[in-house]
Write a protein that holds these residues in place. Structure first.
Motif, mmCIF file in Angstrom:
data_model
loop_
_atom_site.group_PDB
_atom_site.id
_atom_site.type_symbol
_atom_site.label_atom_id
_atom_site.label_comp_id
_atom_site.label_asym_id
_atom_site.label_seq_id
_atom_site.Cartn_x
_atom_site.Cartn_y
_atom_site.Cartn_z
ATOM 1 N N ALA A 299 -17.642 95.268 -24.574
ATOM 2 C CA ALA A 299 -16.246 95.705 -24.693
ATOM 3 C C ALA A 299 -16.187 97.139 -25.220
ATOM 4 N N GLY A 300 -17.017 97.446 -26.193
ATOM 5 C CA GLY A 300 -17.044 98.798 -26.751
ATOM 6 C C GLY A 300 -17.446 99.843 -25.730
ATOM 7 N N ILE B 179 -13.664 102.003 -38.913
ATOM 8 C CA ILE B 179 -12.333 102.594 -39.087
ATOM 9 C C ILE B 179 -12.464 104.068 -39.450
ATOM 10 N N ALA B 180 -13.369 104.376 -40.364
ATOM 11 C CA ALA B 180 -13.578 105.780 -40.756
ATOM 12 C C ALA B 180 -14.007 106.619 -39.559
ATOM 13 N N LEU B 181 -14.935 106.105 -38.761
ATOM 14 C CA LEU B 181 -15.354 106.843 -37.561
ATOM 15 C C LEU B 181 -14.191 107.060 -36.607
ATOM 16 N N GLY B 182 -13.415 106.011 -36.371
ATOM 17 C CA GLY B 182 -12.278 106.131 -35.460
ATOM 18 C C GLY B 182 -11.289 107.183 -35.908
ATOM 19 N N VAL B 183 -10.989 107.211 -37.198
ATOM 20 C CA VAL B 183 -10.020 108.176 -37.726
ATOM 21 C C VAL B 183 -10.609 109.585 -37.761
ATOM 22 N N LEU B 184 -11.802 109.717 -38.335
ATOM 23 C CA LEU B 184 -12.395 111.051 -38.519
ATOM 24 C C LEU B 184 -12.800 111.700 -37.198
ATOM 25 N N LEU B 185 -13.399 110.933 -36.300
ATOM 26 C CA LEU B 185 -13.806 111.512 -35.014
ATOM 27 C C LEU B 185 -12.590 111.854 -34.153
ATOM 28 N N ALA B 186 -11.534 111.050 -34.238
ATOM 29 C CA ALA B 186 -10.310 111.368 -33.501
ATOM 30 C C ALA B 186 -9.696 112.661 -34.036
ATOM 31 N N ARG B 187 -9.716 112.832 -35.356
ATOM 32 C CA ARG B 187 -9.212 114.077 -35.945
ATOM 33 C C ARG B 187 -10.064 115.260 -35.518
ATOM 34 N N ALA B 188 -11.379 115.069 -35.504
ATOM 35 C CA ALA B 188 -12.279 116.147 -35.081
ATOM 36 C C ALA B 188 -12.006 116.518 -33.630
ATOM 37 N N ASP B 189 -11.782 115.513 -32.792
ATOM 38 C CA ASP B 189 -11.451 115.781 -31.384
ATOM 39 C C ASP B 189 -10.134 116.524 -31.282
ATOM 40 N N HIS B 190 -9.167 116.125 -32.082
ATOM 41 C CA HIS B 190 -7.863 116.787 -32.061
ATOM 42 C C HIS B 190 -8.021 118.262 -32.429
ATOM 43 N N THR C 34 -12.621 105.906 -22.298
ATOM 44 C CA THR C 34 -11.440 106.746 -22.504
ATOM 45 C C THR C 34 -11.295 107.042 -24.000
ATOM 46 N N TRP C 35 -10.600 108.118 -24.309
ATOM 47 C CA TRP C 35 -10.397 108.514 -25.695
ATOM 48 C C TRP C 35 -9.595 107.449 -26.443
ATOM 49 N N ASN C 36 -8.492 107.004 -25.853
ATOM 50 C CA ASN C 36 -7.659 105.987 -26.496
ATOM 51 C C ASN C 36 -8.406 104.669 -26.670
ATOM 52 N N GLY C 37 -9.167 104.293 -25.655
ATOM 53 C CA GLY C 37 -9.949 103.062 -25.737
ATOM 54 C C GLY C 37 -11.009 103.137 -26.819
ATOM 55 N N ALA C 38 -11.697 104.275 -26.902
ATOM 56 C CA ALA C 38 -12.741 104.457 -27.906
ATOM 57 C C ALA C 38 -12.162 104.375 -29.310
ATOM 58 N N ARG C 39 -11.053 105.042 -29.504
ATOM 59 C CA ARG C 39 -10.398 105.027 -30.822
ATOM 60 C C ARG C 39 -9.931 103.609 -31.155
ATOM 61 N N ALA C 40 -9.365 102.909 -30.184
ATOM 62 C CA ALA C 40 -8.915 101.531 -30.392
ATOM 63 C C ALA C 40 -10.096 100.616 -30.717
ATOM 64 N N PHE C 41 -11.213 100.803 -30.040
ATOM 65 C CA PHE C 41 -12.399 99.995 -30.316
ATOM 66 C C PHE C 41 -12.871 100.204 -31.746
ATOM 67 N N LEU C 42 -12.967 101.449 -32.172
ATOM 68 C CA LEU C 42 -13.462 101.727 -33.513
ATOM 69 C C LEU C 42 -12.495 101.233 -34.591
ATOM 70 N N ILE C 43 -11.227 101.581 -34.462
ATOM 71 C CA ILE C 43 -10.267 101.200 -35.497
ATOM 72 C C ILE C 43 -9.935 99.704 -35.408
ATOM 73 N N GLY C 44 -9.647 99.218 -34.223
ATOM 74 C CA GLY C 44 -9.338 97.795 -34.054
ATOM 75 C C GLY C 44 -10.540 96.912 -34.354
ATOM 76 N N GLY C 45 -11.707 97.323 -33.871
ATOM 77 C CA GLY C 45 -12.927 96.567 -34.158
ATOM 78 C C GLY C 45 -13.239 96.562 -35.638
#
Length: 161
Positions: free
Chosen positions: A75-76, A134-145, A82-93
């Motif tokens: 699933a991961g 969760i930390a990866l999902g938040v921090l990596l998404a911010r870095a991408d932004h 996709t960016w949204n899917g990756a972020r959802a996997f990290l934070i939701g997972g």
């Protein structure tokens, strides 16, 4: 340039992070089925607290537990496309693993409700996994932004310094 090379060049940090985490789940799921890496392999049951097998001699596993790791990994990898899917996997997972931590703390190791099975080592690992994902999902998404903003400004010809 082939499509694989193009997609690896264009993937974002959060997608790469999700793919690494997903790959780790796949590896753990496979290792759970390898005698030697999994001690007391002959004591592995399909599910339930009676399974005596332990991954690396530390983490309680069963066939179901290993299959869950494999499914989570697949699933991961799918979501990491996709960016949204990756972020959802990290934070939701990560949230799922935090809930699993609470479940593991509430259910006695030898209770029928401990169907995965879970033990103290699993509880600690799930807590670290949940917080880490969760930390990866938040921090990596911010870095991408930040990278996207920098790229967009550079493309507009603005000097960011």
């Amino acid at each position: 340039m082939n499509t694989t090379a193009a997609s690896s060049i264009t993937s974002t940090r959060v997608q790469q992070g999700a793919a690494v985490v997903a790959g780790t789940f796949l590896l753990v799921g496979i290792l759970g089925f390898i005698p030697g890496v999994t001690t007391h392999y002959d004591d592995m049951t399909f599910a339930g607290h009676h399974s005596g097998a332990q991954l690396l001699g530390l983490f309680a596993v069963s066939v179901l537990h290993n299959l869950v790791h494999l499914a989570f990994g697949v699933a991961g990898l799918v979501l990491a496309r996709t960016w949204n899917g990756a972020r959802a996997f990290l934070i939701g997972g990560g949230a799922i693993y935090l809930l699993l931590t609470v479940y593991g703390l509430l259910v006695d190791r030898h209770d029928q409700a401990n169907f995965v099975p879970l033990d103290q080592a699993d509880n600690w690992l799930h807590l670290v996994l949940g917080l880490g994902m969760i930390a990866l999902g938040v921090l990596l998404a911010r870095a991408d932004h930040g990278t996207r903003s920098t790229s967009a400004h550079a493309a507009d010809g603005r000097n960011l310094r």
